[in-house]
Write a protein that holds these residues in place. Structure first.
Motif, PDB file in Angstrom:
ATOM      1  N   LYS B   9      -7.022   1.233  -9.247  1.00 41.13           N
ATOM      2  CA  LYS B   9      -5.725   1.851  -8.910  1.00 41.13           C
ATOM      3  C   LYS B   9      -5.214   1.341  -7.583  1.00 41.13           C
ATOM      4  O   LYS B   9      -5.956   1.216  -6.616  1.00 41.13           O
ATOM      5  CB  LYS B   9      -5.866   3.377  -8.836  1.00 41.13           C
ATOM      6  CG  LYS B   9      -6.087   4.014 -10.187  1.00 41.13           C
ATOM      7  CD  LYS B   9      -5.796   5.516 -10.111  1.00 41.13           C
ATOM      8  CE  LYS B   9      -6.329   6.242 -11.324  1.00 41.13           C
ATOM      9  NZ  LYS B   9      -7.708   6.719 -11.158  1.00 41.13           N
ATOM     10  N   GLN B  10      -3.909   1.087  -7.565  1.00 42.47           N
ATOM     11  CA  GLN B  10      -3.267   0.621  -6.343  1.00 42.47           C
ATOM     12  C   GLN B  10      -3.132   1.792  -5.355  1.00 42.47           C
ATOM     13  O   GLN B  10      -2.721   2.885  -5.734  1.00 42.47           O
ATOM     14  CB  GLN B  10      -1.883   0.082  -6.731  1.00 42.47           C
ATOM     15  CG  GLN B  10      -0.929  -0.144  -5.597  1.00 42.47           C
ATOM     16  CD  GLN B  10      -1.060  -1.565  -5.043  1.00 42.47           C
ATOM     17  OE1 GLN B  10      -1.581  -2.443  -5.712  1.00 42.47           O
ATOM     18  NE2 GLN B  10      -0.598  -1.765  -3.823  1.00 42.47           N
ATOM     19  N   LYS B  11      -3.531   1.563  -4.100  1.00 44.81           N
ATOM     20  CA  LYS B  11      -3.398   2.615  -3.074  1.00 44.81           C
ATOM     21  C   LYS B  11      -2.608   2.056  -1.898  1.00 44.81           C
ATOM     22  O   LYS B  11      -2.882   0.940  -1.438  1.00 44.81           O
ATOM     23  CB  LYS B  11      -4.766   3.068  -2.558  1.00 44.81           C
ATOM     24  CG  LYS B  11      -5.707   3.550  -3.624  1.00 44.81           C
ATOM     25  CD  LYS B  11      -5.419   5.000  -3.997  1.00 44.81           C
ATOM     26  CE  LYS B  11      -6.276   5.390  -5.185  1.00 44.81           C
ATOM     27  NZ  LYS B  11      -5.901   6.675  -5.768  1.00 44.81           N
ATOM     28  N   ASN B  12      -1.647   2.838  -1.420  1.00 43.07           N
ATOM     29  CA  ASN B  12      -0.927   2.457  -0.210  1.00 43.07           C
ATOM     30  C   ASN B  12      -1.233   3.499   0.849  1.00 43.07           C
ATOM     31  O   ASN B  12      -0.876   4.661   0.687  1.00 43.07           O
ATOM     32  CB  ASN B  12       0.580   2.408  -0.472  1.00 43.07           C
ATOM     33  CG  ASN B  12       0.892   1.456  -1.636  1.00 43.07           C
ATOM     34  OD1 ASN B  12       0.458   0.306  -1.635  1.00 43.07           O
ATOM     35  ND2 ASN B  12       1.586   1.968  -2.634  1.00 43.07           N
ATOM     36  N   LEU B  13      -1.917   3.053   1.885  1.00 39.98           N
ATOM     37  CA  LEU B  13      -2.435   4.036   2.830  1.00 39.98           C
ATOM     38  C   LEU B  13      -1.820   3.896   4.205  1.00 39.98           C
ATOM     39  O   LEU B  13      -1.748   2.792   4.762  1.00 39.98           O
ATOM     40  CB  LEU B  13      -3.958   3.900   2.945  1.00 39.98           C
ATOM     41  CG  LEU B  13      -4.726   4.097   1.643  1.00 39.98           C
ATOM     42  CD1 LEU B  13      -6.204   3.772   1.858  1.00 39.98           C
ATOM     43  CD2 LEU B  13      -4.569   5.526   1.142  1.00 39.98           C
ATOM     44  N   ASP B  14      -1.443   5.040   4.733  1.00 40.82           N
ATOM     45  CA  ASP B  14      -0.877   5.086   6.062  1.00 40.82           C
ATOM     46  C   ASP B  14      -1.948   5.692   6.984  1.00 40.82           C
ATOM     47  O   ASP B  14      -1.791   6.770   7.516  1.00 40.82           O
ATOM     48  CB  ASP B  14       0.382   5.976   6.012  1.00 40.82           C
ATOM     49  CG  ASP B  14       1.122   5.962   7.320  1.00 40.82           C
ATOM     50  OD1 ASP B  14       0.860   5.054   8.134  1.00 40.82           O
ATOM     51  OD2 ASP B  14       1.935   6.874   7.540  1.00 40.82           O
TER      52      ASP B  14
END
Ligand code: FES
Ligand code: FES
Lengths: 738, 151
Positions: B9-14
């Protein structure tokens, strides 16, 4: 005198132990306190015959396990005891972990007690439930109770094909009284006890879904990392709280005072943040000024002090015959040293706590939930009924997680910040703030007669006592510490004296897998080997000769915690079996050696033969370890074998590498680079031979450790002619690459 | 913002770019199967796959995994059917179980590269994975059982 010989036959001993009779069904009753209803946290089962069992109408069988799972297999073995007598279908049981509550009886998961202390009570609990289900079925069918029987989750009628599931009988059974007399199964009818069973958690463990304390995630939970005083008794002078609080994600930086014995937390500054990492990272810029503290112990000086002690007469504990009057022909003596050790379970200490108005909720990987519950109630000044201690899985314990300190830090911190919080120790915290296995200096003196037989045996042991974690200023060893190995010496020697000393120490001493059996077994087994060599005897045959005809030895008061006695015949049997398995006496090529040790601990008998190879650079390879073990009835052979294998690895870690040292009161080691434990390359082939002769079950988790170090050292002697007397090998001048 | 793929799964983390992958997985993504044992690359409990290779996630800052693919024990198989997991169960490897996700991830990556390893190769590959419960003999055996069936 601590040991008395009793001439009672083996048969009588078994009868006296009130556990198994040859006559098949064994009648017993269930202790009153176990009859309280078990309340299932999720669904209320309709049939709750006692605190360990819940059966609901939808056929779910819930078994409550009140000991902690830390690799000891407790959740599986204890469920096996319940399921056996309950006639529960193994594949369908559901395991529930008990919270800390005195209604479950003793929940202290140490001392190798989970099976042996619950052997009777859990089988009885299962039998009581089974008999009530049988009675309910008989009543439903209007038949005599003698014509029905339970099997695999159903009650059957002998005269017809009628049967009913436990679920269908749950409500009716719940209206019945617990039978006064219970009939227990005859061992030959066991279908679960004695059969290999996978751990109930194995699937969760290999898929990553097993939940340990460190994995706890609760709503609104914060994370904390604590900087503790480097010396046990130093106090906080000041710290740069505001500076650390400026780091994004940091919520608070607060100080916590030390909690004294028997909680034993150090003064600490807690960095509280929104993630574990933020708390750990912020802690790196935390600067705390400590007041010195009085503890100043340094290992070298302490060693010298202990060594001086064992040259002098100590307090006599066991005194058989008259050691002073004997006139031996030849005298031999030796000194042995074993250092402080730390537990290093792979999961470092951690705990979650949420203290709210008048209530406290803790989730922790604890070996002692009731001790923790009491400590939290006392600390908060509330009734313990308002304190809930949930027990997670433990990623190893080895005695460290018997201590309440790490969870009490969480309780104090949550009370202070008024938020739910989880404290995670780093590895460095665990190594530097341990409750250490004590260091020990021993001197043994033997007097031999003309024939080379041992006439006198004097065993002096000097070590800081673990009583210090209970009471400030304790200096004298407890009787149970001396009972571990030295006062239980099983050999026929006419004059035996054991002596010990008060030792002052500021180090917190705790339990570590097999405790004082480690140093005592090390010294006794190495010394026996030295005597065998000096009298040109075979060390195995010498042990057997010293044991002589089988005798039953009474245990000292300190060691008497059940129907146990030391049977020298059982010890002789494991000695013979291990020697035979290892082909003792075979000729070995140059550089190879076989070493032997045997030891009685936690009421079990273990003998070990270790084969080593030592090359020209003095590098030691442990090739093979043969273990013969008599722990009475084997409940789960998979677990017993695994525990012995694990104990061998634990024993090799401490024999080869384990050593905690102090300088000016501060622990010098910090992580796995300077506190080394065995790796795969150090792991030998381990062959475990279990003697199962139907005796009552005895300890399993610990007894495999004490023989390892002496068998290894005796093997190194056999291979090289070099006699080593201090642990670990890596700190001797033997050389080799570690 | 850091983008990566975790268990497909693609994760975009801040998230703090310095945060080691271990703590990103555990505290930010809630994947608790990857364990903390030493925080210094000394024990192997935190082993995951980064683009198929075994790495110590405690030594892998989030910034260094931008655009890359991470597999954790939860993503090794959906149902515990990876040959290593099967062998681990079959050989009854776990005691406390805590080190085992790291052991399995290390062994899985190793067997993918070295399908039929020798004993010394196994020992060398697994040297960085500690087990305080002492399950080494069984791990070795499980790796031999699983060898040949890891893709
Ligand atoms: S936690 Fe990463 S190697 Fe130990
Ligand atoms: S199984 Fe407990 S540390 Fe490996």
């Amino acid at each position: 005198m601590n040991l008395t010989t009793q001439k009672i036959s083996r048969k009588k001993f078994l009868e006296g132990s009130a556990a198994i009779t040859a006559a098949g069904l064994f009648l017993a009753c269930l202790p009153e306190e176990l009859l309280a209803a078990f309340t299932d946290p999720e669904t209320l089962s309709q049939f709750n015959p006692n605190v360990y069992i819940g059966i609901s109408s939808d056929n779910v069988i819930r078994l409550v396990i009140h000991r902690s799972e830390m690799g000891n297999g407790a959740r599986t073995s204890m469920a096996m005891l319940l399921a056996e007598e309950l006639e529960a279908p193994w594949e369908k049981i559901k395991i529930i972990q008990a919270v800390g509550d005195a209604k479950y009886n003793d929940q202290n998961t140490d001392g190798s007690t989970s099976v042996r202390k619950n052997w009777d009570s859990l089988r009885r609990a299962g039998a009581a439930a089974r008999m009530m289900l049988e009675a309910a079925a008989a009543a439903r069918w209007g038949v005599n109770e003698k014509t029905v029987f339970a099997r695999n989750g159903e009650v059957h009628h002998r005269g017809s094909s009628k049967k009913l599931s436990y679920g269908a009988l749950a409500i009716a059974a719940s209206k019945l009284k617990t039978p006064k007399k219970l009939s227990l199964k005859s061992p030959q009818d066991y279908t679960i006890i004695g059969t290999p069973r996978d751990l109930v958690d194995v699937n969760a463990m290999v898929t990553g879904s097993a939940r340990y304390g460190i994995d706890v995630e609760e709503p609104g939970m914060l994370h904390a990392s604590l900087e503790r005083s480097p010396r046990v008794d130093a106090e906080i002078v000041s710290f740069n709280g505001p500076e650390v609080e400026r780091i994004p994600g940091v919520v608070a930086v607060v100080s916590l005072p030390a909690q004294s014995q028997d909680v034993n937390t150090s003064a600490a500054v807690a960095v509280v943040a929104d993630s574990t990492w933020t708390a750990m990272k912020a802690r790196k810029i935390l600067k705390v000024r400590w007041s010195g503290g009085r503890s100043s112990e340094s290992t070298d000086a302490k060693k010298t002090e202990l060594q001086a002690l064992v040259q002098k007469k100590g307090k006599i504990s066991r005194n058989d015959g008259d050691i002073g009057a004997a006139m031996p022909e030849k005298r031999i003596n030796a000194e042995y040293f074993t250092p402080y050790l730390v537990h290093a379970p792979m999961e470092p200490p951690n705990a979650f706590a949420n203290v709210t108005e008048g209530k406290c909720h803790v989730i922790a990987p604890t070996q002692q939930p009731q001790r923790l519950r009491k400590a939290a109630a006392k600390f908060l000044g509330i009734n313990k009924k308002h304190v809930t201690i949930e027990v997670s899985l433990l990623g190893g314990g080895f005695g460290r997680k018997s201590q309440p300190d790490f969870a009490m830090e969480a309780v104090a911190l949550s009370q202070r910040i008024k938020k739910p919080v989880k404290i995670t120790w780093t590895r460095e915290d665990e190594v530097r703030h341990g409750t250490y296995h004590t260091q020990c200096m021993q001197r043994l003196d033997a007097g031999l007669n003309k024939k080379g037989n041992i006439e006198t045996w004097r065993h002096r042991t000097a070590f800081p006592t673990l009583l210090t974690i209970f009471a400030p200023g304790a200096v004298s060893p407890a009787e149970f510490e001396l009972a571990q190995g030295i006062n239980t010496l099983p050999y026929r020697i006419p004059n035996i004296r054991t002596e010990s000393y008060p030792v002052k120490s500021d180090v917190r001493i705790g339990w570590l897998r097999s405790v004082l059996h480690i140093p005592h077994s090390f010294a006794i087994n190495c010394f026996l080997d030295e005597i065998a060599v000096s009298t040109k005897r075979d060390p195995v045959q010498m042990r057997l000769d010293l044991l002589g005809k089988p005798r039953i030895l009474e245990l000292s008061e300190a060691e008497k915690t059940g129907p146990y006695k030391q049977d020298t015949g059982r010890l002789a049997r494991v000695i013979k079996r291990a020697a035979k398995a290892a082909s003792w006496g075979k000729s070995l090529p140059k550089g190879k050696g076989l070493g032997f040790a045997s030891h009685y601990s936690f009421f079990s008998y273990v003998a070990m033969a270790i084969e080593v190879a030592v090359n020209d650079e003095n590098e030691v390879t442990v090739d093979r370890v043969h273990c013969a073990v008599d722990c009475g009835t084997v409940v789960n052979p998979d677990t017993v074998t695994a525990q012995i294998e694990g104990a061998v690895s634990f024993g090799l870690s401490l024999a080869l590498f384990g050593e905690i040292t102090l300088k000016d009161g501060v622990v010098q080691q910090s992580n796995f680079d300077d506190y080394v434990i065995a790796r795969m390359k150090d792991a030998p082939e381990i062959i475990v031979d279990l003697v199962d002769n139907g005796d009552i079950p005895t300890g399993v988790g610990e007894p495999g450790t004490p023989p390892v170090a002496p068998a290894l050292y005796n093997a190194i002697y056999a291979a090289t002619g070099t006699r080593l007397r201090s642990l670990p090998l890596a700190s001797t001048d033997f050389g080799g690459q570690w | 913002m850091i983008s990566l793929t975790v268990n497909g799964k693609q994760k975009n983390l801040d998230t703090d770019k310095d945060m080691p992958l271990l703590w990103v997985l555990r505290d930010v993504l809630g994947l608790k199967g990857t364990k903390f044992g030493c925080g210094q690359g000394l024990c192997g409990s935190c082993t995951v796959h980064l683009d198929g290779k075994a790495v110590r996630s405690c030594q892998t800052p989030l910034a260094s995994v931008e655009g890359r693919t991470v597999t954790t024990i939860e993503g090794l198989s959906t149902d515990g059917s990876h040959p290593c997991q099967v062998a681990w169960r079959g050989e009854k490897v776990p005691q406390c179980g805590y080190c085992q996700p790291g052991q399995i991830m290390n062994a899985a990556a190793f067997l993918a590269e070295t399908p039929s390893p020798s004993e010394p190769q196994i020992e060398k590959a697994m040297a960085g994975n500690l087990c305080r419960c002492g399950t080494y003999g069984r791990i070795k055996k499980a790796i031999r059982v699983a060898s040949g069936s890891v893709k």
